[in-house]
Design a protein around this motif. Sequence first.
Motif, mmCIF file in Angstrom:
data_model
loop_
_atom_site.group_PDB
_atom_site.id
_atom_site.type_symbol
_atom_site.label_atom_id
_atom_site.label_comp_id
_atom_site.label_asym_id
_atom_site.label_seq_id
_atom_site.Cartn_x
_atom_site.Cartn_y
_atom_site.Cartn_z
ATOM 1 N N GLU A 1 0.662 -0.984 -0.313
ATOM 2 C CA GLU A 1 0.079 0.525 -0.046
ATOM 3 C C GLU A 1 0.800 1.298 -0.147
ATOM 4 O OE1 GLU A 1 -3.209 2.144 2.148
ATOM 5 O OE2 GLU A 1 -1.865 0.855 3.410
ATOM 6 N N HIS B 1 0.498 5.573 -0.782
ATOM 7 C CA HIS B 1 -0.028 7.057 -0.175
ATOM 8 C C HIS B 1 0.368 8.350 -0.951
ATOM 9 C CE1 HIS B 1 1.755 7.730 3.552
ATOM 10 N NE2 HIS B 1 1.367 8.818 3.237
ATOM 11 N N TYR C 1 -5.018 6.448 -2.590
ATOM 12 C CA TYR C 1 -3.945 5.329 -2.130
ATOM 13 C C TYR C 1 -3.502 4.741 -3.295
ATOM 14 C CZ TYR C 1 -6.620 6.551 2.180
ATOM 15 O OH TYR C 1 -7.075 7.372 2.931
ATOM 16 N N LEU D 1 -1.164 0.720 -4.517
ATOM 17 C CA LEU D 1 -0.688 -0.092 -4.302
ATOM 18 C C LEU D 1 0.534 -0.358 -5.137
ATOM 19 C CD1 LEU D 1 -3.676 -3.110 -4.029
ATOM 20 C CD2 LEU D 1 -1.608 -2.651 -2.234
ATOM 21 N N SER E 1 -1.896 4.691 -8.384
ATOM 22 C CA SER E 1 -3.422 4.697 -7.932
ATOM 23 C C SER E 1 -4.253 4.036 -8.947
ATOM 24 C CB SER E 1 -3.596 5.940 -7.498
ATOM 25 O OG SER E 1 -5.085 6.441 -7.156
ATOM 26 N N PHE F 1 0.357 -3.865 3.580
ATOM 27 C CA PHE F 1 -0.693 -2.566 4.583
ATOM 28 C C PHE F 1 0.356 -2.065 6.009
ATOM 29 C CE2 PHE F 1 -3.729 -5.557 2.103
ATOM 30 C CZ PHE F 1 -4.251 -3.779 1.293
ATOM 31 N N HIS G 1 -8.268 -2.723 6.128
ATOM 32 C CA HIS G 1 -8.792 -2.871 4.767
ATOM 33 C C HIS G 1 -9.582 -4.415 4.621
ATOM 34 C CE1 HIS G 1 -6.857 0.038 3.356
ATOM 35 N NE2 HIS G 1 -5.502 0.112 4.369
ATOM 36 N N GLU H 1 -11.154 -3.300 -3.140
ATOM 37 C CA GLU H 1 -10.621 -2.951 -1.538
ATOM 38 C C GLU H 1 -12.431 -2.474 -1.422
ATOM 39 O OE1 GLU H 1 -11.062 -2.077 1.669
ATOM 40 O OE2 GLU H 1 -9.038 -1.380 1.759
ATOM 41 N N HIS I 1 -11.577 4.063 -0.399
ATOM 42 C CA HIS I 1 -10.307 3.929 -0.334
ATOM 43 C C HIS I 1 -10.221 3.100 -2.445
ATOM 44 C CE1 HIS I 1 -9.541 2.974 4.300
ATOM 45 N NE2 HIS I 1 -10.021 3.770 3.953
ATOM 46 N N LEU J 1 -7.203 1.923 -4.937
ATOM 47 C CA LEU J 1 -6.723 0.860 -3.589
ATOM 48 C C LEU J 1 -7.419 -0.008 -5.100
ATOM 49 C CD1 LEU J 1 -5.715 0.659 -0.132
ATOM 50 C CD2 LEU J 1 -5.960 -1.043 -1.446
#
Length: 412
Positions: A209, A211, A221, A223, A227, A274, A280, A347, A352, A357
């Motif tokens: 994760e 941000h 957010y 991965l 985004s 995370f 999550h 998510e 999120h 995410l």
Amino acid sequence: MTIFLFHLFIQPGLHDNEILMAFEDWSADEFVDRMEMFKQTPTKQLDRDYQNGLINGINANLTQPIQLVPKKRYRLRLVHMGKAYWFKFRISHHKLSVIEADGTDTEPLEVDGVDLGPGQHYSVILTAQPTAKFNYIYNVTMYANFIVSKPGMNPRTYEGLVEYKKGAPIKSEPSSSDSLLKWPDDFDLVPADKQPLLPEPDHRIELKEGHHITGYGIPYYGLNGVSYATTNKVPTLFSAFSTRSLAANSSIYGPQASAHVLRHLDVVEITLSFPTMREHVIHIHGHSFQIVERGPTVNNTAAFKTPIPMRKAQAWPMRRDSVTVRAYSYVKLRFRADNPGVWLLSEGVVTHFYKGLGITFIEAPDMLQQRQALPEELKQMCLKQGINVSGNAAGNQGLDLTGLPPAVYLDI
């Protein structure tokens, strides 16, 4: 969200009747308006996004009593239809036996209550008391660890009546900390079909994760530094169908699709990390996955006093299509890529996901092109809205992504 129950039938010897309880976190604002607001809302305001609880579509304090007959057995279908908060459910003086989670039947597991994240569902067997001497109370707690705590707002608590006999006295129960009660744990659940642990993976994907907060305080957010966004000029599924052999090249889907191409029948293992205080619920479309390991993240902060203990799956790992990942922790999931298509890892907390995410799996695009075809009606519907139906993410041929809106890159 709509509930579809494909196995709504009484199973002789297992239960005598069924009861559905659907939980929702509710806001008076329209969903589309809320999502537009989130685009422009600083983190400090999102952290105070307090909502109300519904059970079966009405105020959770006004829900009709659960009516039970002594000695009968009931299958309670507990479904989370919400988008941000978790729900804990329990009934005083009654144990619950988990027999299904996210569509996977399980060996019975006795618990005191059930903790559901957004999009999750359980079936439990409730055995009624032997007499109708007393009525009882069920308790529901609605909470989210990434929303600022405020008495009466987060967490919110609700109560309802479990009625054996109208007017019977309610049997009280001494208060007890949730930490002293037993709740379902994915590593204690055993699938009824006892499918063994999948072999060592052919394809490993590690996701962390990240941000990014703009100068205006707007959070994004994602991965692995990107985004997720649906800004492609051609929907990813259409690109997978129309680009022939190039469909196996993840770059044609654009960076904001966060695409991972999977080969047919490969065993895939995903490690999700995370290292933040946010909890999550991760959902993979198109698959039920095995939950094979979890533990604390390496950079678990000293401020987080109770790191989650490491657990590894035994011979028959639990399978489901969603998993709660607690703050400052990681989880490993494993599945076989046997369902060609374009699938999201998303998510369950809608804000999120809306903020980025998620990732996309392009699963066996060669098999997809051979075995399936897009309905012509779907193509026409897109064309009427000005949406391209062929080409790469930018609507171009080959690897040319000229004209594709820029992706949002993150700090990780």
